[in-house]
Motif scaffolding. Structure first.
Motif, short mmCIF file in Angstrom:
data_model
loop_
_atom_site.label_atom_id
_atom_site.label_comp_id
_atom_site.label_asym_id
_atom_site.label_seq_id
_atom_site.Cartn_x
_atom_site.Cartn_y
_atom_site.Cartn_z
N SER A 176 8.92 1.71 -15.88
CA SER A 176 8.96 3.16 -16.05
C SER A 176 10.35 3.63 -16.43
O SER A 176 10.53 4.49 -17.30
N ARG A 189 8.42 -0.15 -11.40
CA ARG A 189 9.43 0.91 -11.43
C ARG A 189 10.43 0.69 -12.56
O ARG A 189 10.83 1.65 -13.23
N VAL A 244 12.25 8.03 -7.63
CA VAL A 244 11.44 8.07 -6.42
C VAL A 244 10.77 6.72 -6.21
O VAL A 244 10.14 6.18 -7.13
N ARG A 245 10.92 6.16 -5.02
CA ARG A 245 10.29 4.88 -4.70
C ARG A 245 8.80 5.09 -4.42
O ARG A 245 8.36 5.11 -3.28
N THR A 246 8.04 5.27 -5.48
CA THR A 246 6.61 5.50 -5.35
C THR A 246 5.87 4.18 -5.24
O THR A 246 6.17 3.22 -5.95
N GLY A 247 4.87 4.13 -4.35
CA GLY A 247 4.06 2.93 -4.27
C GLY A 247 3.19 2.78 -5.51
O GLY A 247 2.59 3.75 -5.98
N HIS A 248 3.16 1.59 -6.07
CA HIS A 248 2.38 1.33 -7.28
C HIS A 248 1.36 0.22 -7.03
O HIS A 248 1.11 -0.60 -7.90
#
Length: 255
Positions: free
Chosen positions: A36, A33, A8-12
């Motif tokens: 992780s 990403r 999932v392209r989650t904002g970090h």
């Protein structure tokens, strides 16, 4: 190669280098990403569901280790950073301090003070991010035990002393590229192979070593063969077993 775990392209944004996490010239950050993904692949290769003891023996600023710890607190028992460079260790200590409620509260207070002093809203935004990270850390298990120690990554004796009784089962490190960072110590010419040799001398067979380099692939001229490898963007990653257990099937490395 596609992502298998961090799909999932989650904002970090809260983990950006130089915001809540500390940065300094000459100490590059690392894609969140990808960090992780590497940790989760290493955890899958190790097997089992016990919390990991995570070690970065070329820790630099400690950014990679801190990011992984904040993202995966539930899956960690403790983290260890080591480096030969005293400036790197000092910066890593500041970043790993953010793995506690007290450290994040102190960082938020400092950022609020900077916002008031300099009139920059970016500091207030970073303070808000520190509070969100603190809430996430608390929800995932609370403060994470951590240590920063001196060691030459090519010297098994120094590495053993740096462990201080800890038994890491996952090692993740982003090695110097010869651009902003350089290998140090008398064994520097041995490069990645020398580092892996030294690490395998102090780790149990069931631990996993994940090495990242810039380029097409991670050099593995001798020593343990990679159990898996992949490339994303400009970085190549290889995962090794610290030593081969005869009970484990040997699989060819993936490219």
């Amino acid at each position: 190669m596609t992502y298998r775990h961090a799909t999932v392209r989650t904002g970090h944004q809260d983990l950006a280098s130089g915001a809540v996490l500390h940065s300094a010239p000459g100490f590059p950050a690392f894609p969140v990403r990808l960090a992780s993904e590497i940790f989760q692949r290493a955890l899958a290769l190790r097997g089992g569901d016990r919390p990991a003891v995570l070690w970065d023996p070329c820790c630099g600023s400690g950014y990679l280790l801190t990011v992984v710890a904040l993202l995966h607190r539930r899956r960690l028992a403790s983290v260890l950073a080591s480096d030969l460079d005293p400036e790197a260790r000092s910066l890593a200590e500041r970043n790993l301090a953010l793995l506690s409620q007290a450290g994040l509260a102190a960082r938020a207070a400092d950022l609020r003070a900077r916002a008031a002093r300099f009139g920059k809203p970016a500091y207030d935004s970073a303070a808000d991010a520190a509070h969100r990270l603190a809430a996430g850390l608390d929800a995932a298990g609370g403060d994470l035990p951590h240590a920063v120690r001196q060691a030459d990554v090519f010297d098994p004796g120094q590495l053993q002393r740096a462990l201080g009784g800890l038994t890491p089962d996952i090692v993740i490190t982003d090695v110097p590229y010869g651009e902003q960072t350089q290998w140090g110590g008398p064994g520097a010419a041995a490069g990645v192979a020398g580092m892996v040799d030294a690490l395998t001398a102090v780790l149990p067979y069931d631990s996993v070593i994940a090495v990242t380099v810039r380029g097409r692939k991670v050099p593995a001229d001798h020593g343990p063969r990679p159990r898996a490898s992949f490339k994303i963007g400009t970085r190549a990653v290889a995962l090794f077993r610290a030593a081969e257990d005869p009970r484990l099937p040997v699989r060819p490395p993936r490219s």
